[in-house]
Design an enzyme around this catalytic site. Structure first.
Site, PDB file in Angstrom:
ATOM      1  N   CYS A 113       6.761   2.747   6.269  1.00  0.00           N
ATOM      2  CA  CYS A 113       7.361   1.515   5.749  1.00  0.00           C
ATOM      3  C   CYS A 113       6.578   1.009   4.535  1.00  0.00           C
ATOM      4  CB  CYS A 113       7.389   0.462   6.868  1.00  0.00           C
ATOM      5  SG  CYS A 113       8.349  -1.000   6.482  1.00  0.00           S
ATOM      6  N   CYS A 114       5.251   0.965   4.656  1.00  0.00           N
ATOM      7  CA  CYS A 114       4.420   0.515   3.531  1.00  0.00           C
ATOM      8  C   CYS A 114       4.502   1.495   2.359  1.00  0.00           C
ATOM      9  CB  CYS A 114       2.961   0.383   3.970  1.00  0.00           C
ATOM     10  SG  CYS A 114       2.568  -1.141   4.847  1.00  0.00           S
ATOM     11  N   CYS A 197       3.578  -9.028   4.878  1.00  0.00           N
ATOM     12  CA  CYS A 197       4.974  -9.176   5.284  1.00  0.00           C
ATOM     13  C   CYS A 197       5.046  -9.925   6.618  1.00  0.00           C
ATOM     14  CB  CYS A 197       5.612  -7.801   5.432  1.00  0.00           C
ATOM     15  SG  CYS A 197       5.741  -6.877   3.894  1.00  0.00           S
ATOM     16  N   CYS A 200       4.427  -8.298  10.125  1.00  0.00           N
ATOM     17  CA  CYS A 200       3.150  -7.591  10.266  1.00  0.00           C
ATOM     18  C   CYS A 200       1.946  -8.511  10.063  1.00  0.00           C
ATOM     19  CB  CYS A 200       3.073  -6.447   9.260  1.00  0.00           C
ATOM     20  SG  CYS A 200       4.439  -5.285   9.416  1.00  0.00           S
ATOM     21  N   CYS A 224      -2.226  -1.225   3.553  1.00  0.00           N
ATOM     22  CA  CYS A 224      -0.847  -0.822   3.276  1.00  0.00           C
ATOM     23  C   CYS A 224      -0.802   0.527   2.574  1.00  0.00           C
ATOM     24  CB  CYS A 224      -0.130  -1.876   2.438  1.00  0.00           C
ATOM     25  SG  CYS A 224      -0.749  -2.018   0.762  1.00  0.00           S
TER      26      CYS A 224
END
Ligand code: SF4
Length: 237
Positions: A113-114, A197, A200, A224
């Site tokens: 995702c990162c 985010c 998180c 990240c």
């Protein structure tokens, strides 16, 4: 935390007072700007450390440019703060990825995702803005993953990374922001110490400033990827 640092860095972290650290940071940015001119660009995460670095850079040269990497998961307060910053500083460019990703990828594979939402747009910013030296707000006392950095690095060949507030304590960042009345994200008022985010990021206390990042995943308190992964790998594409 400082027991994990190498001796040279620990000497700076513990041996310099606040004013000396500010002078050192200004000097680091000034020297890098003299060498890189427009190729020097600030990576502004909109966190407290970046706010200090952005202010320092503007003291060195008001024309210094910057970029912000945002994601679809940023808290609304961060988005509002970003809009205010961009309105005030048009030389701040915003990058994001709109690539489709699976639902709740931040739970099942936060590294992926990162990579998609943060690392790729950072690579794009560096390429499109012609960056030869990027300036970050990274600090070596922030957490377990940040003890092994230097003030000037070249992790990607041909791309200098400058960490001008590497040796600052959390308290010294707030001291600087207060002294110069630098605006910060209002989420700090709720108790957050490290912002990211929404899914998180949690409020935590204790030594590790980044302990509230990615809680419940293998990435807890981690990174990240923009400080640990290659940033120039897609230059040939
Ligand atoms: S911080 Fe979380 S939501 Fe944001 S890009 Fe990384 S894993 Fe995804």
């Amino acid at each position: 935390m400082t027991t994990e640092l190498n001796e040279d860095i620990r000497t700076l972290v513990d041996g310099l007072n606040f004013a000396q650290k500010v002078e050192r940071s200004l000097s680091l940015i000034g020297q890098a700007h003299a060498a890189h001119a427009d190729g020097l660009v600030v990576a502004n995460s909109l966190g407290k450390d970046s706010c200090a670095v952005w202010h320092l850079a503007k003291r060195v040269s008001p024309g210094i440019r910057g970029f912000i990497v945002t994601t679809r998961f940023k808290p609304k307060q961060t988005v509002q703060f970003m809009k205010r910053m961009v309105a005030r500083y048009p030389e701040l460019r915003v990058y994001r990825s709109d690539e489709p990703i699976p639902d709740r990828l931040y739970e099942t594979d936060p590294d992926r995702c990162c990579e998609i939402l943060k690392v790729e747009p950072t690579r794009r910013a560096i390429r499109e803005m012609g960056v030869t030296c990027w300036v970050t707000g990274l600090r070596c006392t922030e957490g377990r993953t940040r003890t092994d950095f230097k003030e000037i690095e070249e992790r990607d060949r041909g791309l200098i990374k400058l960490n001008p507030v590497l040796t600052w304590h959390e308290r010294e960042v707030w001291q600087y922001l207060a002294l110069y009345r630098v605006p910060v994200n209002p989420l700090y008022g709720q108790g957050y110490r490290s912002l990211g985010c929404e899914p998180c990021t949690k409020i935590t206390t204790g030594d590790d400033e980044r302990a509230g990042r990615w809680i419940g995943t293998s990435k807890c308190g981690g990174e990240c990827g923009i400080h640990t992964r290659p940033l120039k790998i897609d230059y040939q594409i």
